[in-house]
Enzyme design. Sequence first.
Site: not given
Ligand code: 5GP
Length: 139
Positions: A30-31, A86, A92-93, A99-100
Amino acid sequence: MAETIFKRIINGEIPCHKVYEDEHVLAFLDINPISRGHTLVIPKEPAETLDQLSDDASAAIGRVLPRLCRAVQRATGVQAYNVLQNNGAGAHQAVFHVHFHIIPKPNTREGLGVGWPARKLDHAAAAALADEMAALASE
Ligand code: 5GP
């Protein structure tokens, strides 16, 4: 479905720190990690939410998820972790490609904080609800 950042990562248009890849699944760091080793596991199939994912793509994820959890544990030296998934902006998505999250929980300050507003179960209502869901699940 609009192209998401994860689709661009799958296509190699955006770099990632890759952890695992096979025909159906990609895993990468995760970034914006909430703890060291925070990893995302995604199907290559472009579904927005888990309920929209095919049985085959779901099976491919399920096959490798425990192995990836073990890799996260061993690389970080942290035994405790949460798997978070999510679905929908209200849940919170932020990225609308399934994704997991695998999130190490090294201590009370780092990793996932969980709100758990538990209530008492109404057993009569629960029986009716479970019956309804059982019928829907076997459709
Ligand atoms: P969500 O809230 O949708 O479950 O989580 C999305 C996740 O994707 C977040 O933890 C966010 O940091 C990660 N994310 C968003 N954009 C990128 C990206 O460009 N690269 C990576 N590696 N992670 C990302």
